[in-house]
Structure formats: structure tokens, C-alpha cells
Design an enzyme around this catalytic site. Structure first.
Site, PDB file in Angstrom:
ATOM      1  N   ASN A  48      -6.221  22.719  21.690  1.00 36.82           N
ATOM      2  CA  ASN A  48      -5.454  21.487  21.537  1.00 36.82           C
ATOM      3  C   ASN A  48      -5.435  20.628  22.797  1.00 36.82           C
ATOM      4  OD1 ASN A  48      -4.852  22.062  18.873  1.00 36.82           O
ATOM      5  ND2 ASN A  48      -2.959  23.123  19.370  1.00 36.82           N
ATOM      6  N   ARG A 121      -8.978  17.609  12.420  1.00 41.34           N
ATOM      7  CA  ARG A 121      -7.898  16.640  12.598  1.00 41.34           C
ATOM      8  C   ARG A 121      -8.110  15.793  13.846  1.00 41.34           C
ATOM      9  NH1 ARG A 121      -4.422  14.566   8.979  1.00 41.34           N
ATOM     10  NH2 ARG A 121      -2.791  13.454  10.070  1.00 41.34           N
ATOM     11  N   CYS A 145      -6.193  21.364   8.844  1.00 41.37           N
ATOM     12  CA  CYS A 145      -5.420  22.286   8.009  1.00 41.37           C
ATOM     13  C   CYS A 145      -4.363  21.542   7.197  1.00 41.37           C
ATOM     14  CB  CYS A 145      -4.736  23.337   8.881  1.00 41.37           C
ATOM     15  SG  CYS A 145      -5.882  24.449   9.717  1.00 41.37           S
ATOM     16  N   ARG A 150       1.048  14.888   8.634  1.00 45.86           N
ATOM     17  CA  ARG A 150       0.722  14.513  10.010  1.00 45.86           C
ATOM     18  C   ARG A 150       0.142  13.108   9.954  1.00 45.86           C
ATOM     19  NH1 ARG A 150      -2.852  19.462  12.145  1.00 45.86           N
ATOM     20  NH2 ARG A 150      -3.597  19.447   9.989  1.00 45.86           N
ATOM     21  N   PRO A 151       0.969  12.111   9.609  1.00 50.25           N
ATOM     22  CA  PRO A 151       0.471  10.776   9.300  1.00 50.25           C
ATOM     23  C   PRO A 151      -0.144  10.076  10.493  1.00 50.25           C
ATOM     24  CG  PRO A 151       2.869  10.771   9.421  1.00 50.25           C
ATOM     25  CD  PRO A 151       2.449  12.207   9.492  1.00 50.25           C
ATOM     26  N   VAL A 152      -1.337   9.488  10.278  1.00 53.34           N
ATOM     27  CA  VAL A 152      -2.009   8.784  11.367  1.00 53.34           C
ATOM     28  C   VAL A 152      -1.374   7.432  11.639  1.00 53.34           C
ATOM     29  CG1 VAL A 152      -4.184   9.948  10.920  1.00 53.34           C
ATOM     30  CG2 VAL A 152      -3.713   7.754   9.797  1.00 53.34           C
ATOM     31  N   ASP A 153      -0.490   6.946  10.753  1.00 53.05           N
ATOM     32  CA  ASP A 153       0.126   5.644  10.997  1.00 53.05           C
ATOM     33  C   ASP A 153       1.006   5.661  12.248  1.00 53.05           C
ATOM     34  OD1 ASP A 153       1.897   7.287   9.217  1.00 53.05           O
ATOM     35  OD2 ASP A 153       3.272   5.621   9.579  1.00 53.05           O
ATOM     36  N   LEU A 154       1.538   6.850  12.623  1.00 50.53           N
ATOM     37  CA  LEU A 154       2.301   6.942  13.859  1.00 50.53           C
ATOM     38  C   LEU A 154       1.412   6.623  15.058  1.00 50.53           C
ATOM     39  CD1 LEU A 154       4.293  10.237  13.158  1.00 50.53           C
ATOM     40  CD2 LEU A 154       5.074   7.882  12.875  1.00 50.53           C
ATOM     41  N   ASP A 293       2.695  26.727  15.860  1.00 51.28           N
ATOM     42  CA  ASP A 293       1.399  27.364  15.683  1.00 51.28           C
ATOM     43  C   ASP A 293       1.443  28.876  15.829  1.00 51.28           C
ATOM     44  OD1 ASP A 293       0.097  25.047  15.089  1.00 51.28           O
ATOM     45  OD2 ASP A 293      -1.002  24.877  16.977  1.00 51.28           O
ATOM     46  N   VAL A 315       8.916  21.847  12.000  1.00 52.54           N
ATOM     47  CA  VAL A 315       7.866  20.911  12.384  1.00 52.54           C
ATOM     48  C   VAL A 315       7.018  20.485  11.197  1.00 52.54           C
ATOM     49  CG1 VAL A 315       5.885  20.533  13.911  1.00 52.54           C
ATOM     50  CG2 VAL A 315       7.830  21.908  14.707  1.00 52.54           C
TER      51      VAL A 315
END
Length: 410
Positions: A48, A121, A145, A150-154, A293, A315
Site C-alpha cells: 500500500n 484498485r 477486492c 471505496r468511492p473514487v468521487d472522494l 486489513d 471501515v
């Protein structure tokens, strides 16, 4: 369909999650239970951290040499994304963890290969460097996954808010990215705090940089030692990144010792022939809280402890697919929304081998760990998920005494 944004971004809207092919679903691990572990395991670089750092090399006008990059399906996909943009990436196939050189001086605005972006991702992370360098970016939606929203708009809103002071949570991997950018000439202030200020510069240069050790991999091997009542040492690690993990395992009865700078020893040997380890409650939080995780791996571990334990996943709302599979192994677990009651071995959770399905990286690792503690043989299908997040996972466990083989090795 594409949707343009004022920031100069276009995002391809399509399903970001790619169902595995029938051939991929046939990949499985055969795990023999009841085997004790011993020895030393070397922890790889943090996935990560490596992925955003690799994306950030697109900001540089010459080559960067990145050390301790884990050799994973996801990092290979990111390297392919960079190549599709015109960057030169030197990383020999099969070379394993080591130095990767990226020269993005000839990279273009793209768009990058959508099939490679859709495999991980982190493929979407190139949108920021492309926008900063070229003033525009066009990127397909990512894969990864299926563990929750986990929206990409943020991320896109953050791009639109350029020029603002940003308040955020600082995971160690984010601090590592800030360190890389600073080494490249960026002016980043407040890294590691809740407020970060970034002052623009004309250009960034390449650098030499080493990725931090993977705290999630280290935590997984700490669970491997605990769930098998064994003793393992590991390095390199950064103990302060593992404080919440060390606290929970110590509370269960494990002995954890820092044996040197960057090394830990985890032992549950004394409990192998005694009453065993004790369960505990935990709730996942962003760092420095308990990492989401590691939730699946610790849930598997709690099935082998005494007592009942309450787990709350705060989360990701869908990070529970491993529960159904753990139940196939004999675990007694009750789910109510984001809360899970795990009954230990003295309350009915007696693990035995069975066929199970890995649906994501960490859930797959949890099933392997549970199989190592179970009686008999466990078959873990969908093993390709595990290889997206763990470098040489099977080889490392087998070097410690585990008995795991791939289906093609049968």
C-alpha cells in the site's frame, strides 16, 4: 460513457470489479493442519506504499530507483499501467522484491491501458500525477477486492479542491508517499499530522527511495505464529506501526519481544500444551487504530482462542465474506451488521479441514491461517487473490514448516 470534470478529468464508467475467470477460480492451495512453525521470515515492502509511490513517479522528469518493491500481481499491474503511458520500467520478470527503476520522462497524458487499471484498485492513482503534469487525465475506473464502498468521487473532489488546506488521516503508507515526494523536490508540510499543506514547485526530479516494510504482512505472520502456538521472528518491521496488533496479541497470552532494531519475535510456544490463548474484543479504525486489513486474519485466530470475542468492522461494510468460509471450517460466528461475535474453541469453534473460497486478499490469507490450525486438510480456492497482496506467501510459510501446496503441485 465518460463524464468530464472542470478539473480536466475524464473517468470511464464501467464495472470496476472483474470476476475471476473459471481458470483463476481453479487455482487453489491445499493446506495441511496441525503443523508447528519456527524460524525467521523476511517481511517485504508495503504494497500500500509501493503502489502510490510507483504512480507518483509520473510526476518526475527523470528516473527514480525504488527499492523493496514487493513482487505482486498488483505491483506488476501498476508497472504495466506506467508502461502503457510511455514510461520506461526496468523490473525483470521473476526478479522478486528489489529495485525497480521508472523513467517517466517520455510519458504521455494517456489514457493508460484500461484492462491493467481494472486489475487493481491502485490503478486509478495515476489520475493525480497525470493531471498535475499534463493538465488533463482520462482513466478507467479501478478494480480490486469487493470489500465495500471505496468511492473514487472522494478522490475527484480532492482534485477539484486543489489550493485548499486538506485535513486527512495519515496512514504510515501515506507518510511514505509524502517522504518520496519530498525526496523528489516537493514541498510537503505536516506529513504525519491531520493537516497537510503542499506548496507547488515547477518540477520534480527522480530520486532513490526505499519502501517501508509491510505492516499488514508482518501482522499476518504474527497471527501465523499465534494461531499455530509457535515461535517466529521477523524483520524488517517498524514496531510503532504494529502497536495495536502487539497490544491485542499480548492480551491473548502471546509473548512479543523486540529482538533488535527492526525485528520482532512472537511466541505462543508455552501455550501449546496448556489452556491456550484467550480471546479479546477489537474495532477496526484508521491508523493508529486496529487495521481493517488484519480483521479477517484476527477473526480466524479468535476462533482458536478461549472465550467469546466481539469484532466491529468500522471501515468497510462488506468485509465479512470470510465469515461464511470460516463457518465451513467449523467456526461458530454470528454476524449482526458490522458486528461479529466469535465463539472460541471452548464454545464450539473446533476447526476441521474443508473446501473454502477466498474472495479477497486478506480473507484468503485468513483461510490459509485457519487451515494451518484446523484438523485435516483444507483446500482454499481462489488463491490468485492472495498473490495480489502477499509476496511469496506460500513459499515463506513452507520455509517456516507449514505444509501447503498449490493444485498444480499435487
Amino acid at each position: 460513457m465518460t463524464t468530464p470534470f472542470q478539473a480536466g478529468v475524464a473517468v470511464h464508467h464501467r464495472c470496476g470489479l472483474h470476476p475471476p475467470s473459471p481458470a483463476a477460480l481453479e487455482q487453489k492451495l491445499v493446506v495441511s493442519g496441525g503443523v508447528a512453525l519456527s524460524g525467521h521470515v523476511r517481511i517485504s515492502g508495503a504494497k500500500n506504499s509501493a503502489l502510490p509511490v510507483l504512480a507518483a513517479t509520473l510526476c518526475c522528469d527523470d528516473a527514480s530507483a525504488i527499492s523493496r518493491v514487493p513482487d505482486l500481481l498488483d505491483t506488476r499491474s501498476m508497472a504495466a499501467v506506467l508502461r502503457s503511458l510511455g514510461a520506461r520500467v526496468e523490473w525483470p520478470e521473476g526478479a522478486g522484491s528489489g529495485e525497480l527503476v521508472v523513467d517517466a520522462s517520455a510519458a504521455g497524458a494517456g489514457p493508460p491501458c484500461s484492462s491493467e487499471v481494472g486489475k487493481t484498485r491502485a490503478g486509478f492513482l495515476v489520475i493525480g500525477p497525470l493531471l498535475g503534469r499534463f493538465g488533463e487525465a482520462e482513466v478507467g475506473l479501478p478494480g480490486g477486492c469487493n470489500i465495500g464502498a471505496r468511492p473514487v468521487d472522494l478522490y475527484l473532489r480532492g482534485l477539484r479542491a486543489l489550493g485548499a488546506v486538506v485535513e486527512m488521516k495519515w496512514e504510515p503508507e501515506v507518510s511514505d508517499l509524502a517522504d518520496f515526494l519530498t525526496a523528489c523536490g516537493a514541498r510537503v508540510h505536516g506529513a504525519g499530522t491531520s493537516i497537510v499543506t503542499i506548496k507547488g514547485v515547477n518540477k520534480l526530479h527522480g530520486t532513490e527511495f526505499t519502501i517501508i516494510p509491510d505492516r499488514i504482512e508482518a501482522g499476518t505472520f504474527m497471527v501465523a505464529a499465534s494461531i499455530t502456538c509457535s515461535k517466529l521472528s521477523m524483520s524488517p518491521v517498524i514496531p510503532r506501526h504494529l502497536t495495536s496488533v502487539i497490544d491485542r496479541l499480548s492480551a491473548s497470552g502471546c509473548t512479543i519481544t523486540q529482538t533488535g532494531r527492526g525485528s520482532l519475535e512472537v511466541s505462543a510456544l508455552k501455550l501449546r500444551h496448556s489452556a491456550g490463548l484467550w480471546g479479546f474484543d477489537f474495532k477496526t479504525f484508521p491508523y493508529p487504530g486496529f487495521p481493517t486489513d488484519l480483521q479477517p486474519q484476527f477473526m480466524a485466530f479468535l476462533c482458536t482462542c478461549n472465550g467469546s470475542s466481539l469484532v466491529e468492522e468500522s471501515v468497510f461494510e462488506s468485509r465479512m465474506t470470510h465469515v461464511k468460509e470460516l463457518k465451513k471450517l467449523g467456526a461458530r460466528i454470528q454476524v449482526c451488521g458490522r458486528h461479529v461475535l466469535v465463539n472460541g474453541k471452548d464454545r464450539g469453534s473446533l476447526l476441521f479441514g474443508a473446501p473454502v473460497m477466498a474472495n479477497d486478499i486478506r480473507g484468503g490469507a485468513a483461510l490459509v491461517l485457519a487451515g494451518m490450525a484446523a484438523e485435516g486438510t483444507t483446500e482454499v480456492l481462489g488463491a490468485q487473490h492472495i498473490e495480489r497482496g502477499y509476496e511469496n506467501f506460500v513459499a515463506k510459510l513452507n520455509s517456516l514448516g507449514a505444509s501447503i501446496r498449490r493444485n498444480q503441485d499435487a
